[in-house]
Design an enzyme around this catalytic site. Structure first.
Site, PDB file in Angstrom:
ATOM      1  N   LYS A 130       3.078  16.253  30.035  1.00 43.76           N
ATOM      2  CA  LYS A 130       4.462  15.810  29.817  1.00 43.76           C
ATOM      3  C   LYS A 130       4.569  14.990  28.539  1.00 43.76           C
ATOM      4  O   LYS A 130       5.478  15.156  27.740  1.00 43.76           O
ATOM      5  CB  LYS A 130       4.946  14.922  30.973  1.00 43.76           C
ATOM      6  CG  LYS A 130       5.263  15.645  32.239  1.00 43.76           C
ATOM      7  CD  LYS A 130       6.000  14.694  33.191  1.00 43.76           C
ATOM      8  CE  LYS A 130       6.082  15.322  34.573  1.00 43.76           C
ATOM      9  NZ  LYS A 130       6.787  14.462  35.532  1.00 43.76           N
TER      10      LYS A 130
ATOM     11  N   GLU B 297       0.839  -1.198   0.000  1.00 43.41           N
ATOM     12  CA  GLU B 297       0.000   0.000   0.000  1.00 43.41           C
ATOM     13  C   GLU B 297       0.884   1.262   0.000  1.00 43.41           C
ATOM     14  O   GLU B 297       1.867   1.338   0.742  1.00 43.41           O
ATOM     15  CB  GLU B 297      -0.838  -0.036   1.284  1.00 43.41           C
ATOM     16  CG  GLU B 297      -1.785   1.112   1.491  1.00 43.41           C
ATOM     17  CD  GLU B 297      -2.570   0.966   2.818  1.00 43.41           C
ATOM     18  OE1 GLU B 297      -2.188   0.110   3.659  1.00 43.41           O
ATOM     19  OE2 GLU B 297      -3.568   1.684   2.986  1.00 43.41           O
TER      20      GLU B 297
ATOM     21  N   LYS C  80       0.076  -9.024  16.480  1.00 44.91           N
ATOM     22  CA  LYS C  80      -0.728  -8.677  15.313  1.00 44.91           C
ATOM     23  C   LYS C  80      -0.467  -9.632  14.151  1.00 44.91           C
ATOM     24  O   LYS C  80      -1.383  -9.919  13.364  1.00 44.91           O
ATOM     25  CB  LYS C  80      -0.460  -7.242  14.888  1.00 44.91           C
ATOM     26  CG  LYS C  80      -1.537  -6.658  13.991  1.00 44.91           C
ATOM     27  CD  LYS C  80      -1.367  -5.163  13.810  1.00 44.91           C
ATOM     28  CE  LYS C  80      -2.377  -4.560  12.860  1.00 44.91           C
ATOM     29  NZ  LYS C  80      -2.008  -3.175  12.501  1.00 44.91           N
TER      30      LYS C  80
ATOM     31  N   ASP D 246      16.778   0.339  32.078  1.00 43.99           N
ATOM     32  CA  ASP D 246      16.192   0.961  30.887  1.00 43.99           C
ATOM     33  C   ASP D 246      17.270   1.421  29.907  1.00 43.99           C
ATOM     34  O   ASP D 246      17.217   1.114  28.720  1.00 43.99           O
ATOM     35  CB  ASP D 246      15.320   2.155  31.291  1.00 43.99           C
ATOM     36  CG  ASP D 246      14.120   1.733  32.123  1.00 43.99           C
ATOM     37  OD1 ASP D 246      13.513   0.701  31.791  1.00 43.99           O
ATOM     38  OD2 ASP D 246      13.801   2.429  33.101  1.00 43.99           O
TER      39      ASP D 246
ATOM     40  N   GLU E 184       6.796   4.466  33.234  1.00 44.26           N
ATOM     41  CA  GLU E 184       7.186   5.814  33.682  1.00 44.26           C
ATOM     42  C   GLU E 184       6.427   6.891  32.915  1.00 44.26           C
ATOM     43  O   GLU E 184       5.947   7.867  33.486  1.00 44.26           O
ATOM     44  CB  GLU E 184       8.674   6.047  33.412  1.00 44.26           C
ATOM     45  CG  GLU E 184       9.623   5.291  34.304  1.00 44.26           C
ATOM     46  CD  GLU E 184      11.077   5.436  33.841  1.00 44.26           C
ATOM     47  OE1 GLU E 184      11.947   4.849  34.492  1.00 44.26           O
ATOM     48  OE2 GLU E 184      11.343   6.123  32.824  1.00 44.26           O
TER      49      GLU E 184
ATOM     50  N   THR F 217      15.518   7.133  27.249  1.00 47.55           N
ATOM     51  CA  THR F 217      15.496   5.743  27.751  1.00 47.55           C
ATOM     52  C   THR F 217      14.270   5.416  28.609  1.00 47.55           C
ATOM     53  O   THR F 217      14.209   4.336  29.180  1.00 47.55           O
ATOM     54  CB  THR F 217      16.770   5.472  28.568  1.00 47.55           C
ATOM     55  OG1 THR F 217      16.789   6.374  29.673  1.00 47.55           O
ATOM     56  CG2 THR F 217      18.022   5.665  27.731  1.00 47.55           C
TER      57      THR F 217
ATOM     58  N   LYS G 147      -9.140   2.050  -2.511  1.00 47.96           N
ATOM     59  CA  LYS G 147      -9.423   1.443  -1.196  1.00 47.96           C
ATOM     60  C   LYS G 147     -10.821   1.829  -0.737  1.00 47.96           C
ATOM     61  O   LYS G 147     -11.208   2.996  -0.789  1.00 47.96           O
ATOM     62  CB  LYS G 147      -8.388   1.943  -0.183  1.00 47.96           C
ATOM     63  CG  LYS G 147      -8.427   1.268   1.183  1.00 47.96           C
ATOM     64  CD  LYS G 147      -7.249   1.773   2.038  1.00 47.96           C
ATOM     65  CE  LYS G 147      -7.157   1.088   3.382  1.00 47.96           C
ATOM     66  NZ  LYS G 147      -5.954   1.571   4.135  1.00 47.96           N
TER      67      LYS G 147
ATOM     68  N   GLY H  67      23.360   3.118  34.566  1.00 46.06           N
ATOM     69  CA  GLY H  67      23.585   1.868  35.286  1.00 46.06           C
ATOM     70  C   GLY H  67      22.285   1.109  35.519  1.00 46.06           C
ATOM     71  O   GLY H  67      22.286  -0.008  36.032  1.00 46.06           O
ATOM     72  N   GLY H  68      21.173   1.716  35.123  1.00 42.74           N
ATOM     73  CA  GLY H  68      19.869   1.074  35.303  1.00 42.74           C
ATOM     74  C   GLY H  68      19.486   0.221  34.101  1.00 42.74           C
ATOM     75  O   GLY H  68      20.170   0.237  33.059  1.00 42.74           O
TER      76      GLY H  68
ATOM     77  N   CYS I  93      -5.360  -3.391   2.260  1.00 42.69           N
ATOM     78  CA  CYS I  93      -5.237  -3.363   3.732  1.00 42.69           C
ATOM     79  C   CYS I  93      -6.601  -3.544   4.430  1.00 42.69           C
ATOM     80  O   CYS I  93      -7.184  -4.613   4.356  1.00 42.69           O
ATOM     81  CB  CYS I  93      -4.539  -2.060   4.149  1.00 42.69           C
ATOM     82  SG  CYS I  93      -3.701  -2.160   5.742  1.00 42.69           S
TER      83      CYS I  93
END
Lengths: 575, 575
Positions: free
Chosen positions: B545, B44, B179, B327, B433, B428, B110, B324-325, B146
């Protein structure tokens, strides 16, 4: 000759505030009863606020909105009420309930669902199919919703042919420049198409990036605006409809037009119990507000959008980085007009590149507006960054990195004040900068709300002039308006080092962003090809910045954000 | 028994790159000719890339896309080609051109336009009305696009009743978890609905927030997937269709189904000149890729999305703040797998609150992945901010302001490296979060691309385990996976001080964000009401945010961004 009193309730609901919106609706119903209106009409989706966006996907929200409607129903004894809500049958409908004397008589479903610009109504709603008319005493009327009235062969046509004397069209029509008179002209055309009176009631107030400007009106059978509400203000607008007058004018009009509609589209008629309508009442003065100038309209839209974003989100105040430049001066003036000077806090954050003039200009602006202006020098912080990065950046040329560092230090300081004192940071970038990416992400772009994000730089000047004139004194100091724009991030910097002069830039931006003109068309406007190419490149390239920019108020025909959905990864070149 | 060779071209176009996309399409046509395919089908909108978004509003773009189609046409001598483009008649159509031996035989429009989730097709396109079938030698086939195949009574039904042996369905179907098998099952149902073979060709590659996972396939008349392409890879997938076999299986199937369609829907037949089809060819091996596990699929989607965003936007490398984490460790591993270790740069930016363990863990991760890790202490900068703000903040309590300052200093340093060396900053933050707003705007949220923005924290762990297992060694160090998560912005801080444990939080978030569950329903899942209320409040509150967060890769049924359009100003409470 029978008089019927109708009131249009131009109200400012809050999205999702079902309790608060119902309370407001009921208070307006009481007002309408007090002045003996037979009928009161509220805006589109008045119960949920507009646009509720993906709140609509939450079934509990839909149920709660129906419950809210039933509260309005109970408060509708002795009057007829038209109110927008979300109906839920086999699908969701953008609907208008017709409530008569405490009973829901009928529900109209919006037929034409806008799915362009800022609108996503096909995402949520199914289109309605019925276009009924209702009898109320001597009057026959039809109800339809917003977009419905924009179509020549829309519901108004069917309702007129079914005998409607008046169409009540309920709206949540967002503002952009010049739209108010465009709406009046369009509805006036619809009146002459159909030989009916049309009452147009609009929402008012700010919701995120949109401002609803109100300005509700009634166009009589002769195409004249006989009632005009003010823009940007909540108000109840009553008017008296003289049934015989409508009939007469309809007959006269209908000589000229012979509209045809297919038989299967014949509208239904629903009879409203007459009990809700009471006897003759004393006359009222019909409101006829004078339309304000385009620039005053824009200023008011910015004021309304800022006030409602701040207050509906319950902020205690705002903080603005004042550079001594014209953009931050205008934003401060708008904030003071919207929120009062005691709620607006200015920060002057000089660097080694800040000029004395800028310091004086920021001070003078704050002084004229009566707000406090704190000084926080970014000097030491900037030096410490440079020292920290000295090893890693050794051997590289000073440039955009060092400029952006300064802007981002200021962003960080503004956000620290925001965190500490619960003030919303107002970003001060204009549309010209936002378009070409002449702004630092997380720097001068930092903020919760970008007041003039959709205002081209050339219009920033017009708005400042207007504000000074309307005050009859200098609010924005003369020098702020006349000096050459500069970001002051390096010695002797001027906007014009990087960008074409704003009077050249702004028309190119308008053509490219608002009018879908390609390179070839813009060239034909008489612009230099290399200039057009540079501008288009800059606009396309900076899409990633805009994607992370704060929300701002739409005032042009196409704003950034939901109104212009552009890929970031995009290699198309029209040049 | 006649054999017909068809090739599916699972390609990765770039949005707007008309020249590059045409070049790619022509190179695949050549490959298909080389293996003697009679017919090749592209995805498509292969010519424009998908989704072109508001590029579609630019008339010059539409014209240029038509020109690009004509270049493909010219390259289609001796073969039949189905290719997606934007057709422009009285409106725009999402279209498939059927080109035969250098001539455009027909254009399919379509019919079913998706306008939910990430899709806005009603914004741009008008729905098609015709469902023709075509004869190619002994074979009769239909083409659709589609969404068309998702409807039981869609075009495939009409085309099957018009005698189609095979339906070729061209797609730009974005990935989310699970999916791929959902698509296969759905198409298999459509096969048994209609008694036809269905060939499903999908796009592959990343485009901003979307990843197209390919995984094209062919379902035979018995409902079996006889051909399966790999996911996330460009490839040409040829297969031989044996006409008599289809006919037999169709007859068998059709005994069971007697579909009815209204007469006016009767499909047209268009005859393709047979000249394009040549004689008998040697057999080919039919591809049958094995479907990978869900977690490997997610990892590959993240890898593909990251690689394509970086490379399609021509970045020279990426820079990641490594804390150091877990994520940042996962994001770094994905970046290295996507771009090569030489293009990935780590920054360790300790503050006084950073632990020795974090320092070691960041170092060990970088070491395992073979990338450089620079150390930039934020200590002095942080102190200078505090000193600069000491007067204004005197008497206030230390808290979130001081924590955010640190995060924003890191954001500023990352952006400085980005500006200096043209590296893209990878943010990250994970979906958990991002949902509750446990992140600093312009701080750890700063970046050009947020790789795991749609990955819940509990899945971050699974992905790390999978990556280690698939490597047969520790890529992500053990301690990074086992230690308690902390932002290390104040002494002894743990995520669990502020948030419910992630195994409790993530299911609530999934229900609320992806499944539109309200407070009442989530409570019924066995969660504590006060916990549910707290989580919903946090999610609603932090919409502002997310509105400014970097784009990230959609891997769940509902991601943030275009997939979930929520008001910021919103007072709805479902609790």
């Amino acid at each position: 000759m029978k008089k019927l009193r109708i009131s249009l309730a131009q109200i400012n609901p809050v999205v999702g505030d079902l309790v608060g919106n119902v309370k407001k609706i009921i208070s307006y119903i009481k007002k309408a009863k007090k002045i003996k209106s037979e009928l009161i009409a509220f805006p589109e989706l008045a119960i949920t606020g507009y646009p509720p966006e993906d709140l609509l996907l939450n079934p509990q929200f839909i149920k709660d909105n129906i419950k809210a409607l039933h509260k309005v129903k109970k408060a509708s004894k002795g009057i007829n009420v038209i109110v927008g809500f979300v109906d839920c049958k086999d699908a969701l409908f953008n609907a208008a309930a017709l409530i008569s004397n405490g009973r829901i008589i009928d529900v109209y479903h919006k037929k034409h669902l806008p799915n362009y610009g800022v609108f996503d109504e096909h995402r949520y709603f199914k289109a309605g199919r019925r276009c009924p008319v209702y009898n109320l005493g001597d009057m026959t009327f039809g109800v339809n919703i917003c977009e419905d009235i924009w179509y020549k062969t829309g519901p108004a046509r069917i309702q007129a042919l079914s005998g409607a004397d008046i169409i009540i069209n309920i709206n949540a029509s967002p503002y952009h420049m010049g739209k108010a008179s465009f709406r009046e002209n369009m509805v006036s055309t619809r009146v002459s198409d159909n030989g009916v009176v049309i009452a147009y009631v609009n929402m008012v107030g700010g919701q995120d990036e949109l401002v609803f400007d109100g300005g509700s009106f009634v166009i009589d059978g002769e195409g004249r605006a006989v009632v005009k509400a003010r823009q940007f203000k909540e108000e109840l607008i009553p008017f008296d409809l003289e049934i015989q007058n409508i009939r007469k004018s309809k007959n006269k009009k209908s000589r000229g037009i012979k509209p045809k509609i297919p038989k299967w589209k014949k509208a239904e008629k629903v009879k409203i119990p007459y009990s809700a309508v009471r006897g003759e009442k004393p006359g009222i003065k019909m409101k006829k507000a004078v339309r304000i100038s385009e620039i005053e309209e824009v200023y008011n839209a910015l004021l309304t959008g800022t006030r409602d974003y701040v207050l509906k989100n319950r902020f205690k105040g705002v903080v603005i980085g004042m550079s001594g430049g014209i953009d931050s001066a205008l934003v401060t003036a708008i904030a003071v007009d919207a929120l009062g000077k005691e709620n607006v806090h200015g920060l002057w954050m000089p660097s080694p590149y800040s000029s004395d003039e800028s310091c004086q200009d920021a001070g003078a602006t704050a002084g004229n507006l009566g707000i406090e202006l704190k000084t926080i020098s970014i000097d030491n912080i900037f030096k410490t960054y440079l020292k920290t990065l000295i090893t890693e950046f050794r051997g590289t040329k000073k440039g955009i990195t060092e400029e952006n560092l300064q802007a981002r230090i200021r962003g960080n300081i503004l956000m620290a004040f925001s965190n500490k004192f619960s003030w919303l940071v107002l970003a001060t970038g204009n549309k010209s900068e936002m378009s070409v990416g002449y702004a630092t992400l997380y720097g001068d772009m930092a903020g919760g709300f970008a007041v003039i994000k959709d205002v081209p730089k050339t219009m920033v000047y017009e708005l400042c002039h207007w504000r000074n004139e309307s005050a009859g004194r200098q609010i924005i100091p003369e020098r702020v308006i006349t000096k050459e724009p500069s970001a002051e991030l390096k010695p002797g910097q001027k906007d014009s080092d990087t960008l074409p002069a704003y009077p050249i830039l702004d028309p190119i931006l308008k053509a490219y962003i608002e009018q879908d003109a390609g390179f070839k068309e813009i060239k034909k406007m008489g612009c230099k090809p290399e200039c057009v190419q540079k501008v288009i490149k800059m606009v396309d390239y900076s899409e990633y910045k805009r994607r992370q920019s704060p929300p701002g108020i739409k005032i042009t025909a196409r704003a950034f954000g939901k109104d212009r959905r552009f890929p970031m990864t995009n290699r198309y070149k029209s040049y």
